[in-house]
Motif scaffolding. Structure first.
Motif, PDB file in Angstrom:
ATOM      1  N   ARG A 296      37.763  40.661  52.542  1.00 31.98           N
ATOM      2  CA  ARG A 296      38.178  41.098  51.208  1.00 31.98           C
ATOM      3  C   ARG A 296      38.276  42.617  51.140  1.00 31.98           C
ATOM      4  N   ASN A 297      37.404  43.316  51.868  1.00 32.17           N
ATOM      5  CA  ASN A 297      37.433  44.779  51.840  1.00 32.17           C
ATOM      6  C   ASN A 297      38.679  45.312  52.537  1.00 32.17           C
TER       7      ASN A 297
ATOM      8  N   CYS B 288      43.480  36.325  47.725  1.00 25.44           N
ATOM      9  CA  CYS B 288      42.270  36.564  48.508  1.00 25.44           C
ATOM     10  C   CYS B 288      41.119  36.588  47.515  1.00 25.44           C
ATOM     11  N   HIS B 289      40.161  35.685  47.697  1.00 25.31           N
ATOM     12  CA  HIS B 289      39.047  35.617  46.753  1.00 25.31           C
ATOM     13  C   HIS B 289      38.012  36.676  47.106  1.00 25.31           C
TER      14      HIS B 289
ATOM     15  N   VAL C 142      34.199  33.373  48.858  1.00 21.64           N
ATOM     16  CA  VAL C 142      34.423  34.792  49.080  1.00 21.64           C
ATOM     17  C   VAL C 142      35.097  35.012  50.429  1.00 21.64           C
ATOM     18  N   ASN C 143      36.098  35.865  50.476  1.00 22.62           N
ATOM     19  CA  ASN C 143      36.900  36.214  51.655  1.00 22.62           C
ATOM     20  C   ASN C 143      37.945  35.173  52.014  1.00 22.62           C
ATOM     21  N   ASP C 144      37.963  34.023  51.318  1.00 24.30           N
ATOM     22  CA  ASP C 144      38.985  33.019  51.604  1.00 24.30           C
ATOM     23  C   ASP C 144      40.358  33.491  51.129  1.00 24.30           C
ATOM     24  N   ILE C 145      41.381  33.119  51.888  1.00 22.54           N
ATOM     25  CA  ILE C 145      42.765  33.342  51.491  1.00 22.54           C
ATOM     26  C   ILE C 145      43.409  31.973  51.293  1.00 22.54           C
TER      27      ILE C 145
ATOM     28  N   ALA D  50      34.114  36.055  31.052  1.00 26.34           N
ATOM     29  CA  ALA D  50      32.802  36.211  30.439  1.00 26.34           C
ATOM     30  C   ALA D  50      32.214  37.598  30.637  1.00 26.34           C
ATOM     31  N   ASP D  51      32.329  38.132  31.836  1.00 25.15           N
ATOM     32  CA  ASP D  51      31.670  39.420  32.112  1.00 25.15           C
ATOM     33  C   ASP D  51      32.597  40.494  32.671  1.00 25.15           C
ATOM     34  N   GLY D  52      33.897  40.192  32.823  1.00 26.72           N
ATOM     35  CA  GLY D  52      34.840  41.198  33.286  1.00 26.72           C
ATOM     36  C   GLY D  52      34.821  41.453  34.784  1.00 26.72           C
ATOM     37  N   THR D  53      34.134  40.619  35.547  1.00 29.63           N
ATOM     38  CA  THR D  53      34.056  40.789  36.995  1.00 29.63           C
ATOM     39  C   THR D  53      35.389  40.424  37.656  1.00 29.63           C
ATOM     40  N   THR D  54      35.821  41.236  38.603  1.00 28.83           N
ATOM     41  CA  THR D  54      37.028  40.913  39.362  1.00 28.83           C
ATOM     42  C   THR D  54      36.731  39.772  40.327  1.00 28.83           C
ATOM     43  N   LEU D  55      37.551  38.733  40.274  1.00 27.04           N
ATOM     44  CA  LEU D  55      37.331  37.555  41.094  1.00 27.04           C
ATOM     45  C   LEU D  55      38.268  37.478  42.296  1.00 27.04           C
ATOM     46  N   THR D  56      39.562  37.715  42.060  1.00 26.13           N
ATOM     47  CA  THR D  56      40.574  37.374  43.046  1.00 26.13           C
ATOM     48  C   THR D  56      41.746  38.342  42.967  1.00 26.13           C
TER      49      THR D  56
END
Length: 438
Positions: free
Chosen positions: A110-111, A333-334, A382-385, A416-422
């Motif tokens: 993801r990075n 990309c998650h 996480v890290n899945d495409i 709910a919390d504004g977190t970036t998911l994907t």
């Protein structure tokens, strides 16, 4: 610029800024390469170099460990690995650079996606002793998926294979063939020794068989940018300017950064998603009227008609206006530890517009090493495409990612919390080993 200025768009398209990303397997010497590039190009401040020298001595090293110039987090220094994307800004007499040093570990895919998403060039590093490995193929696949226009294969640690030309040639041939199968249009291979500095900034005296450029010379001379007139114009509205003064009582400007293309006074335009049409009555750049403006300039556009326009709307030439849709198919990309599941309700952020959306389907997950597909996985970790189908509550004016990396990409956000998911790429995918359709 006055309203009567004539613009040479070919000249405008030339740029002195290169955004590039580095990627490589663990212990391939990527951080050392970046450190050597910064050091030998005299882009390191005295106090930074002193700090690196002090840290190196405390670890029992006689010479400065140039990798510490990029591994800036304490955890990275303690573990001896790159964890997060480290951005560095430097310049030479010929060009300015924004460098994204990305991690090599598989768990940080993801990075790399984050660092390479805006890059115009990717430097993929391999250890000359190991050649092309799984992680090398993974990095090439991500670069292909993100449509990075140029790729450099830097074959490092040539000093440990006795500066062997056949070793370099075999690695370059294997990587170039694999990259071509992914649809990567341009690969340049350079043999280097980051530790010794060979072919990084200065030509190597140990590899007289190599007649190509050093890494820095290639970075300084690779053509980047494009003629803005070759792209469809897009202006995502960020702010509506209505000064509350007597002098500008009737002024209404739609401000934002032009994402692509060229806007001209007198041009018919369509406002999306409403579909209302008008004509550009004026363009203001830095407070001055101009006849023409192009990406990535920030402007305020005035229209001939009084139309209800707000932040999140898109202004585009009528002849090139995209369709506004609610059904979105994309490769994603998650990025989050929380899984993305079918049925999840999220926010979709596209340029300046944010709308509610639901994950209707996850059609498959991609094995980035083999390019095999797992059908109907049900969720992405996480890290899945993978490939997803979304339904939005309101229509969006989307371009395909292959057409525009800016207006063809989006983010999914936890409502709910504004977190970036994907991170998503509209219509972008892999098919038969190439980045065409997944």
């Amino acid at each position: 610029m006055s309203a009567n200025t004539t613009v040479d768009l070919q000249q405008v398209s030339a740029t002195s800024l290169l955004r590039f990303a580095t990627a490589g397997s663990v212990d391939d010497g990527k951080s050392t390469l970046v450190g050597r590039l910064l050091h030998d190009s005299k882009s390191v401040l005295t106090d930074q170099l002193e700090a690196v020298e002090h840290a190196s001595r405390s670890r029992g090293q006689d010479a400065p460990d140039l990798a510490l110039l990029t591994d800036g987090l304490r955890a990275e220094r303690e573990q001896g690995i790159t964890i997060d994307v480290a951005y560095r800004y430097f310049a030479t007499a010929r060009r300015r650079f924004i460098l994204a040093d990305t991690p090599g570990h598989v768990q940080y895919t993801r990075n790399m996606v984050t660092g390479a998403s805006t890059a115009e060039l990717a430097v993929v590093l391999v250890d000359a002793r190991n050649g092309v490995v799984e992680q090398t193929r993974r990095h090439a696949a991500v670069a292909a998926l993100l449509r990075v226009p140029h790729v450099v294969l830097a074959v490092n640690k040539m000093d440990l294979v006795d500066w062997s030309e056949p070793v370099f040639a075999a690695i370059a041939e294997e990587f170039t063939a694999y990259a071509a199968s992914l649809g990567v249009p341009d690969v340049t291979s350079i043999p280097i020794s980051a530790l010794a500095g060979d072919n990084v900034v200065e030509p190597s005296a140990n590899m007289d068989w190599y007649g190509g450029p050093t890494l820095l010379e290639h970075l300084e001379t690779i053509p980047v940018g494009s003629d803005p007139s070759d792209e469809a114009a897009r202006l995502p509205v960020q702010y509506v300017i209505r000064p509350q003064t007597e002098q500008f009582r009737d002024y209404r400007g739609y401000a934002g950064q032009i994402a692509s293309g060229v806007l001209r006074v007198g041009e018919p335009v369509t406002v999306l998603p409403s579909g209302h049409t008008s004509t550009i009555a004026g363009i203001d750049l830095l407070g001055e009227p101009v006849d023409v403006a192009w990406a990535p300039q920030s402007v305020a556009v005035r229209l001939a008609d009084d139309i209800d326009i707000a932040r999140g709307d898109l202004i585009a030439p009528t002849a090139q206006a995209p369709a506004a849709v609610k059904d979105v198919e994309a490769t994603v990309c998650h990025l989050n530890e929380r899984e993305l599941r079918v049925g999840d309700r999220v926010l979709l952020k596209h340029t300046t517009r944010t709308v509610k959306a639901i994950v209707k389907d996850i059609t498959h997950r991609l094995d980035i090493d083999t390019l095999d597909k797992q059908e109907r996985p049900g969720s992405l970790k996480v890290n899945d495409i993978g490939r997803v189908v979304l339904r939005t509550a309101e229509p969006l004016a989307l371009d395909a990612y292959a057409v525009s990396r800016r207006t063809g990409s989006f983010l999914l956000i936890d409502a709910a919390d504004g977190t970036t998911l994907t991170a998503g790429l509209v219509g972008e995918a892999f098919s038969g080993g190439a980045a065409h359709g997944m």
